[in-house]
Design a protein around this motif. Structure first.
Motif, PDB file in Angstrom:
ATOM      1  N   VAL A 194      58.724  27.564   1.823  1.00  0.00           N
ATOM      2  CA  VAL A 194      58.072  28.697   1.366  1.00  0.00           C
ATOM      3  C   VAL A 194      57.681  28.714  -0.044  1.00  0.00           C
ATOM      4  CG1 VAL A 194      59.281  29.995   3.148  1.00  0.00           C
ATOM      5  CG2 VAL A 194      60.230  30.159   0.989  1.00  0.00           C
ATOM      6  N   SER A 197      55.480  24.763  -0.286  1.00  0.00           N
ATOM      7  CA  SER A 197      53.939  24.560   0.388  1.00  0.00           C
ATOM      8  C   SER A 197      52.726  24.995  -0.518  1.00  0.00           C
ATOM      9  CB  SER A 197      54.204  25.233   1.793  1.00  0.00           C
ATOM     10  OG  SER A 197      54.454  26.635   1.688  1.00  0.00           O
ATOM     11  N   PRO A 198      52.969  26.292  -0.987  1.00  0.00           N
ATOM     12  CA  PRO A 198      51.889  26.644  -1.945  1.00  0.00           C
ATOM     13  C   PRO A 198      51.623  25.608  -3.214  1.00  0.00           C
ATOM     14  CG  PRO A 198      53.376  28.484  -1.544  1.00  0.00           C
ATOM     15  CD  PRO A 198      54.009  27.196  -1.014  1.00  0.00           C
ATOM     16  N   TRP A 221      50.157  30.465  -6.174  1.00  0.00           N
ATOM     17  CA  TRP A 221      51.471  30.156  -5.493  1.00  0.00           C
ATOM     18  C   TRP A 221      52.141  31.632  -5.130  1.00  0.00           C
ATOM     19  CZ3 TRP A 221      56.177  31.408  -7.831  1.00  0.00           C
ATOM     20  CH2 TRP A 221      57.507  30.737  -7.361  1.00  0.00           C
ATOM     21  N   GLY A 224      50.357  32.487  -1.707  1.00  0.00           N
ATOM     22  CA  GLY A 224      51.091  31.787  -0.570  1.00  0.00           C
ATOM     23  C   GLY A 224      52.460  32.069  -0.549  1.00  0.00           C
ATOM     24  N   LEU A 225      53.049  32.650  -1.365  1.00  0.00           N
ATOM     25  CA  LEU A 225      54.778  32.700  -1.391  1.00  0.00           C
ATOM     26  C   LEU A 225      55.381  33.990  -0.965  1.00  0.00           C
ATOM     27  CD1 LEU A 225      57.601  31.787  -2.083  1.00  0.00           C
ATOM     28  CD2 LEU A 225      57.618  32.392  -4.156  1.00  0.00           C
ATOM     29  N   GLY A 256      51.378  29.003   3.684  1.00  0.00           N
ATOM     30  CA  GLY A 256      51.562  28.844   2.278  1.00  0.00           C
ATOM     31  C   GLY A 256      50.746  27.600   1.786  1.00  0.00           C
TER      32      GLY A 256
END
Length: 308
Positions: A194, A197-198, A221, A224-225, A256
């Motif tokens: 988590v 991935s971003p 970020w 996506g988080l 993400g």
């Protein structure tokens, strides 16, 4: 690893109980489990993908790292995962419990099998795992963190000092507690996706910044988080019940990654930055004289050849 696999398959007379029974889930539950397993496998390698530039930066040509990235790494990762699954399956057939941790498996073999051959085998297997862990921690943790700390504080830090600092921090946070409870360890390990991935999505889009800071990266970020954090917290606490937050966490790596890609791209379209051209006006003019050899002369354009 291959030695333990050979012993486990021989003692269990086959691959073990994981291979024989059918799936216990059906319908949507099976689909979500399959997606979760896929993205967990991909997410577990995210840190390696992000940190590979610590080593590929030393490649002599841009294509020198392709063999390791496209062939060697996927093969090693898949073979290791398959062997781990088969060993756990065979050990469950032999001892009646799931021994996912290799060190716990070796201890169980010592307790259950008192023959000198078994104890010798566990000794050499443990010695191999020790050498593997030392090499892995030095490569993936100590050196990479030493490089980062040396870049942040070059006046006080080098790679060796940065590695020593990380070693002290690792002891202080008591990382061995993660292996005392298998479910917590696996959840925390898979939960790193988590956060990573971003970052991976941002790097795949572009790597640009102005004056050392790029607000677009932080915004992408965070977007996506944060939607993944509730599901991550519920998974760690063991209260997941299949609601929306839990399902979003089940596809956390893919979510993400692609959300960060879209947000980062959109922010660059809305707030464009100057593209890098390969040249840089930043010159260490105050360091040039330190590198100037005695007797060097300026060329016809009035520029010192050594400085160029």
């Amino acid at each position: 690893m291959f030695g333990i696999l050979g012993w486990a398959a021989s003692a269990a007379h086959g691959p073990g109980i994981f291979i024989q029974p059918p799936s216990s889930n059906h319908g949507s539950a099976l689909s979500w489990s399959a997606v979760f397993g896929l993205q967990s496998f991909v997410g577990a390698q995210a840190s390696g993908c992000l940190g590979q530039s610590d080593w590929t930066r030393y490649a002599r040509t841009p294509k020198a790292a392709l063999f390791g990235q496209l062939i060697a790494a996927p093969i090693c990762i898949c073979v290791t995962a398959i062997c781990g699954t088969l060993i756990t399956s065979a050990a469950a057939t032999i001892y009646g419990k799931y021994l996912w941790n290799p060190f716990e498996l070796l201890l169980t073999i010592q307790h259950e099998s008192l023959s000198p051959g078994a104890r010798a085998g566990t000794f050499f297997a443990g010695l191999g795992f020790l050498a593997s862990q030392l090499a892995l921690r030095i490569v993936l943790n100590c050196v990479s963190s030493g490089i980062d700390l040396a870049a942040l504080c070059p006046e006080w830090m080098n790679i060796r000092r940065g590695s020593h600092r990380l070693s002290l921090i690792a002891i202080a946070i008591c990382t061995w507690n993660y292996v005392t409870k298998p479910t917590t360890f696996i959840t925390v390990l898979s939960g790193w996706r988590v956060f990573l991935s971003p970052m991976t999505g941002i790097i795949c889009v572009a790597y640009r910044y102005n004056t050392g800071l790029n607000f677009r990266r932080f915004a992408a970020w965070v977007m996506g988080l944060w939607p993944l954090l509730p599901g991550f917290a519920r998974a760690v606490q063991g209260v997941s019940a299949g609601n929306g937050w839990d399902h979003l966490y089940d596809i956390g790596y893919f979510y993400g990654f692609f959300v960060a890609v879209l947000v980062y791209w959109a922010l660059h379209v809305a707030f464009p930055s100057e593209r890098q051209t390969g040249g840089s006006p930043f010159v260490f003019s105050d360091r040039a004289m330190m590198l100037k050899p005695e007797g060097s002369r300026e060329n016809s354009h009035g520029v010192d050849a050594c400085s160029v």
